[in-house]
Write a protein that holds these residues in place. Structure first.
Motif, PDB file in Angstrom:
ATOM      1  N   GLY A 171      67.469  33.567  25.027  1.00  0.00           N
ATOM      2  CA  GLY A 171      68.196  32.362  24.637  1.00  0.00           C
ATOM      3  C   GLY A 171      68.176  31.317  25.740  1.00  0.00           C
ATOM      4  O   GLY A 171      68.048  30.117  25.476  1.00  0.00           O
ATOM      5  N   LEU A 172      68.298  31.762  26.987  1.00  0.00           N
ATOM      6  CA  LEU A 172      68.215  30.848  28.122  1.00  0.00           C
ATOM      7  C   LEU A 172      66.840  30.193  28.185  1.00  0.00           C
ATOM      8  O   LEU A 172      66.722  28.979  28.395  1.00  0.00           O
ATOM      9  CB  LEU A 172      68.489  31.602  29.419  1.00  0.00           C
ATOM     10  N   ALA A 173      65.798  30.998  27.984  1.00  0.00           N
ATOM     11  CA  ALA A 173      64.433  30.469  28.061  1.00  0.00           C
ATOM     12  C   ALA A 173      64.169  29.459  26.952  1.00  0.00           C
ATOM     13  O   ALA A 173      63.595  28.385  27.192  1.00  0.00           O
ATOM     14  CB  ALA A 173      63.425  31.607  27.989  1.00  0.00           C
ATOM     15  N   ARG A 174      64.578  29.793  25.724  1.00  0.00           N
ATOM     16  CA  ARG A 174      64.359  28.872  24.602  1.00  0.00           C
ATOM     17  C   ARG A 174      65.181  27.593  24.782  1.00  0.00           C
ATOM     18  O   ARG A 174      64.685  26.486  24.501  1.00  0.00           O
ATOM     19  CB  ARG A 174      64.733  29.558  23.286  1.00  0.00           C
ATOM     20  N   SER A 175      66.390  27.717  25.289  1.00  0.00           N
ATOM     21  CA  SER A 175      67.233  26.537  25.508  1.00  0.00           C
ATOM     22  C   SER A 175      66.634  25.634  26.572  1.00  0.00           C
ATOM     23  O   SER A 175      66.683  24.403  26.452  1.00  0.00           O
ATOM     24  CB  SER A 175      68.647  26.970  25.903  1.00  0.00           C
ATOM     25  N   ARG A 176      66.067  26.228  27.600  1.00  0.00           N
ATOM     26  CA  ARG A 176      65.389  25.424  28.623  1.00  0.00           C
ATOM     27  C   ARG A 176      64.227  24.659  27.993  1.00  0.00           C
ATOM     28  O   ARG A 176      64.031  23.466  28.286  1.00  0.00           O
ATOM     29  CB  ARG A 176      64.873  26.317  29.742  1.00  0.00           C
ATOM     30  N   GLU A 177      63.444  25.323  27.144  1.00  0.00           N
ATOM     31  CA  GLU A 177      62.325  24.654  26.475  1.00  0.00           C
ATOM     32  C   GLU A 177      62.812  23.444  25.684  1.00  0.00           C
ATOM     33  O   GLU A 177      62.208  22.363  25.735  1.00  0.00           O
ATOM     34  CB  GLU A 177      61.614  25.630  25.536  1.00  0.00           C
ATOM     35  N   ALA A 201      68.453  25.332  35.406  1.00  0.00           N
ATOM     36  CA  ALA A 201      67.907  24.162  34.721  1.00  0.00           C
ATOM     37  C   ALA A 201      68.892  23.648  33.678  1.00  0.00           C
ATOM     38  O   ALA A 201      69.100  22.438  33.535  1.00  0.00           O
ATOM     39  CB  ALA A 201      66.569  24.508  34.068  1.00  0.00           C
ATOM     40  N   LEU A 202      69.524  24.569  32.953  1.00  0.00           N
ATOM     41  CA  LEU A 202      70.489  24.176  31.921  1.00  0.00           C
ATOM     42  C   LEU A 202      71.765  23.622  32.549  1.00  0.00           C
ATOM     43  O   LEU A 202      72.297  22.604  32.084  1.00  0.00           O
ATOM     44  CB  LEU A 202      70.809  25.372  31.029  1.00  0.00           C
ATOM     45  N   LEU A 203      72.255  24.272  33.576  1.00  0.00           N
ATOM     46  CA  LEU A 203      73.495  23.820  34.206  1.00  0.00           C
ATOM     47  C   LEU A 203      73.329  22.454  34.861  1.00  0.00           C
ATOM     48  O   LEU A 203      74.154  21.551  34.675  1.00  0.00           O
ATOM     49  CB  LEU A 203      73.960  24.843  35.245  1.00  0.00           C
ATOM     50  N   VAL A 204      72.264  22.287  35.635  1.00  0.00           N
ATOM     51  CA  VAL A 204      72.019  21.011  36.315  1.00  0.00           C
ATOM     52  C   VAL A 204      71.608  19.946  35.305  1.00  0.00           C
ATOM     53  O   VAL A 204      72.068  18.801  35.364  1.00  0.00           O
ATOM     54  CB  VAL A 204      70.950  21.178  37.407  1.00  0.00           C
ATOM     55  N   LEU A 216      70.633  26.444  21.419  1.00  0.00           N
ATOM     56  CA  LEU A 216      71.014  25.667  22.610  1.00  0.00           C
ATOM     57  C   LEU A 216      72.533  25.548  22.694  1.00  0.00           C
ATOM     58  O   LEU A 216      73.118  25.699  23.778  1.00  0.00           O
ATOM     59  CB  LEU A 216      70.357  24.287  22.562  1.00  0.00           C
ATOM     60  N   GLU A 217      73.182  25.294  21.570  1.00  0.00           N
ATOM     61  CA  GLU A 217      74.648  25.191  21.542  1.00  0.00           C
ATOM     62  C   GLU A 217      75.293  26.491  22.002  1.00  0.00           C
ATOM     63  O   GLU A 217      76.179  26.502  22.857  1.00  0.00           O
ATOM     64  CB  GLU A 217      75.110  24.846  20.122  1.00  0.00           C
TER      65      GLU A 217
END
Length: 218
Positions: A163-169, A188-191, A140-141
């Protein structure tokens, strides 16, 4: 562990490929230039190295999701460490020096992660995690900071899709609810972390979750 390596390698590669002039561009971290962000990543890499050689004997107190704490407000830049990073970044003067240091320490952190036993318990921030959970938290970092790196650099490579998908999870687990399916992982991550304000339509889709955003992670 593999996703940590892929995310970290992608981020290091993106930094290595930046032209010198991009280091003076703004990053996605409020108040930080790209060079400041890269200097912060040097500190992150040092933290990984330190943690992986700090064994703990007690039971884990955190996992890859509970490792993250949600702050009440975004950073203001007044934190002494944040101010120090800006001064350190400026001290490099030439981008190639910062690139070299980041590659040197970052490569070492990547090798240490590949060699580490995922079941080993390590201590960091007065908490205990398994190596596997610690490295998973850092996906996530790396992903968020990769988004920060390329925020104003349209020609730079984006973070890996996995990595984007796992970070969203992970962010959804931290939030305790899912983001609308209409949101891409990136959005989703940005907002979700306040890196971008939601549009009127997005805010309506978020519903009650909108009032709880952003999730300022630390």
């Amino acid at each position: 562990m593999d996703l940590f390596s892929r995310s970290w390698t992608a981020l290091r590669t993106a930094v290595a490929e930046l032209p010198n002039e991009d280091f003076a561009q703004p990053s996605g971290c409020t108040g930080w230039l790209v060079r400041d962000l890269v200097c912060h990543l040097v500190i992150d890499a040092q933290d990984v190295l330190i943690t992986l050689v700090t064994p703990a004997e007690t039971e884990p107190t955190r996992d890859s999701v509970t490792y993250w704490e949600v702050a009440e407000a975004p950073p203001t830049g007044d934190d002494p460490l944040d101010a120090l990073i800006v001064r350190l970044a400026a001290a490099y003067e030439e981008p190639w020096l910062l690139k070299f240091h980041f590659d040197d320490v970052g490569s070492a952190a990547g090798r240490a992660a590949e060699l580490a036993d995922p079941g080993l318990r390590v201590g960091t921030r007065d908490e205990v995690l398994t190596v596997g959970d610690y490295l998973s938290a850092y996906v996530l970092e790396w992903t968020l900071h990769h988004l920060d790196l390329v925020a104003h650099l349209p020609d730079a490579a984006e973070p890996p899709a996995e990595g984007l998908a796992r970070s969203r999870e992970m962010l959804q687990k931290i939030a305790g609810t899912a983001f609308p399916t209409s949101f891409s992982d990136r959005d989703a991550l940005l907002v979700g972390t306040g890196r971008r304000a939601p549009t009127v339509a997005e805010k309506a889709e978020l519903g009650e979750l909108a009032a709880r955003l952003p999730l300022v992670l630390g």
